[in-house]
Scaffold this active site. Structure first.
Site, PDB file in Angstrom:
ATOM      1  N   PRO A  79       0.836  -0.674   0.036  1.00 58.59           N
ATOM      2  CA  PRO A  79       0.154  -0.284  -0.060  1.00 58.59           C
ATOM      3  C   PRO A  79       1.074   1.583  -0.115  1.00 58.59           C
ATOM      4  CG  PRO A  79      -1.089  -1.894   1.213  1.00 58.59           C
ATOM      5  CD  PRO A  79       0.402  -1.823   0.917  1.00 58.59           C
ATOM      6  N   CYS A  80       0.418   2.332  -0.315  1.00 54.47           N
ATOM      7  CA  CYS A  80       1.613   3.145  -1.070  1.00 54.47           C
ATOM      8  C   CYS A  80       1.123   4.730   0.005  1.00 54.47           C
ATOM      9  CB  CYS A  80       1.185   4.102  -2.843  1.00 54.47           C
ATOM     10  SG  CYS A  80      -0.312   4.179  -3.147  1.00 54.47           S
ATOM     11  N   GLN A  81      -0.351   5.072   0.574  1.00 53.69           N
ATOM     12  CA  GLN A  81      -0.977   5.846   1.179  1.00 53.69           C
ATOM     13  C   GLN A  81      -0.022   6.190   2.252  1.00 53.69           C
ATOM     14  OE1 GLN A  81      -2.428   2.570   0.565  1.00 53.69           O
ATOM     15  NE2 GLN A  81      -4.568   3.507  -0.824  1.00 53.69           N
TER      16      GLN A  81
END
Length: 379
Positions: A79-81
């Site tokens: 996940p890049c968040q």
């Protein structure tokens, strides 16, 4: 070549890896809507998708022991968040940070190699120390963090290890457009190859370029003729004018292929007709910082949208200067998904999935590069 795909989303990277010759023995994704999209297409026996063992699964619950030593590659996009420009940028302090799970997969599955991707911001000044830790830990995944050990302390301990590394690891920032995707999307790629193969994963080189697109548009005019349009004399952007002036001094075309434009990507679709997710979505408008994607360049990076409908990056600027949102079918083409790959959820939810997706063109290019490096090590 057996592989495992983590954080699979709606399947962009997974499809690229499948096209590159990998057969997924495991696919994990926690988002229920993305899982539903992948399963919907698997059950419809889409090419390169029919074999997908997609399941809704938290990567923290995976038991890697049955696959230990059985995989050519583990791939995925954590996940890049936690690292994105638009988020709170809490990095490893964010509960959504799954890089430790990516490392655990390598430690426990012991594949021949791996491919992970993430946002460009991971390589920026704020998170560079964390990227350095990721690389160091992937080089020696068996040296796990101790209970209560912070990232910086673990990084220091990893740096003190003198025994040979377990994996050769390289990373690079790439633009998906440089590898055939009709989308300007900058990502960090992390490649790894087991030390026993005695090969460095290296850095893959671009196959497509902006200069070649400008050559085809403003030196030969071939681009316009291919689309049945009158050749245009000059580009609108000053930076492109300077590049064209330089190109006119060359005796031959730039090597490689031209960037793929929005116009190239959506050719043959016509106006939205309601079939196969090619449905008009009302409400597009220009506002500061959100002006849409011109037809004759690769699209701006599709955005997932934090609160439902994504922003102006998810619309195109038509020849008459008006704007409209990309249909799901058009956006899927920008991500490299075939026209029979359908999205059963709403436009906003499906655009969220497409905004999070790795372009399949980039996934295939990276998968083929890694496959070639691993093959060189085995020979």
């Amino acid at each position: 070549m057996r592989s495992a795909e983590l954080f699979a989303g709606c399947g962009g990277l997974a499809l690229g890896m499948s096209r590159a010759g990998f057969e997924h023995a495991l696919m994990a994704e926690y988002d229920a809507d993305a899982v539903a999209t992948a399963i919907h297409n698997r059950d419809r026996a889409i090419d390169h998708v029919a074999h997908w063992p997609m399941t809704r699964l938290d990567v923290r619950d995976i038991d890697w022991e049955p696959l230990r030593g059985q995989l050519a590659v583990v791939s995925g996009g954590p996940p890049c968040q936690p690292f994105g420009i638009g988020g709170k940028k809490r990095g490893p302090e964010d509960s959504r940070d799954m890089w430790p799970e990516a490392v655990r997969a390598i430690r426990e599955a012991a594949p021949d190699g791996f491919l992970f991707e993430n946002v460009r911001n991971l390589a920026g000044p704020r998170f560079q120390p964390y990227l350095d830790w990721i690389i160091a830990h992937l080089e020696r995944p068996s040296a796990a963090r101790l209970v209560g050990e912070g990232v910086s302390d673990h990084a220091r301990r990893l740096g003190e290890i003198r025994r040979p590394r377990e994996y050769a690891v390289s990373w690079q920032v790439v633009n998906a457009a440089d590898h055939g995707a009709p989308q300007i999307r900058h990502r960090v790629l992390v490649f790894g190859a087991a030390a026993r193969l005695d090969v460095e994963p290296g850095r893959m080189a671009p196959t497509h370029s902006h200069d070649r697109l400008l050559w085809d548009q403003y030196i030969t005019g071939e681009y316009w003729r291919r689309h049945g349009l009158e050749p245009r004399a000059r580009p609108a952007a000053d930076r492109d004018l300077r590049r064209v002036a330089h190109l006119r001094t060359l005796k031959a075309a730039p090597t490689g292929e031209a960037w793929v434009t929005v116009r190239d990507a959506i050719v043959g679709l016509g106006e939205p007709d309601g079939a196969r997710n090619h449905v008009f979505q009302p409400g597009a408008r220009v506002y500061p910082g959100h002006t849409g994607s011109p037809l004759d360049r690769p699209a701006k990076a599709l955005k997932a949208g934090d609160h439902g409908v994504p922003g102006g990056e998810n619309m195109m600027v038509l020849d008459d200067g008006s704007v409209r949102y990309f249909t799901l079918r058009e956006a899927a083409r920008l991500v490299g998904l075939p026209d029979d790959y359908l999205f059963p959820r709403s436009w906003s939810e499906s655009m969220r999935q497409l905004g999070n997706a790795v372009p399949a063109q980039l996934g295939e290019a990276a998968g083929r590069w890694l496959s070639g490096r691993l093959a060189a090590g085995r020979s």
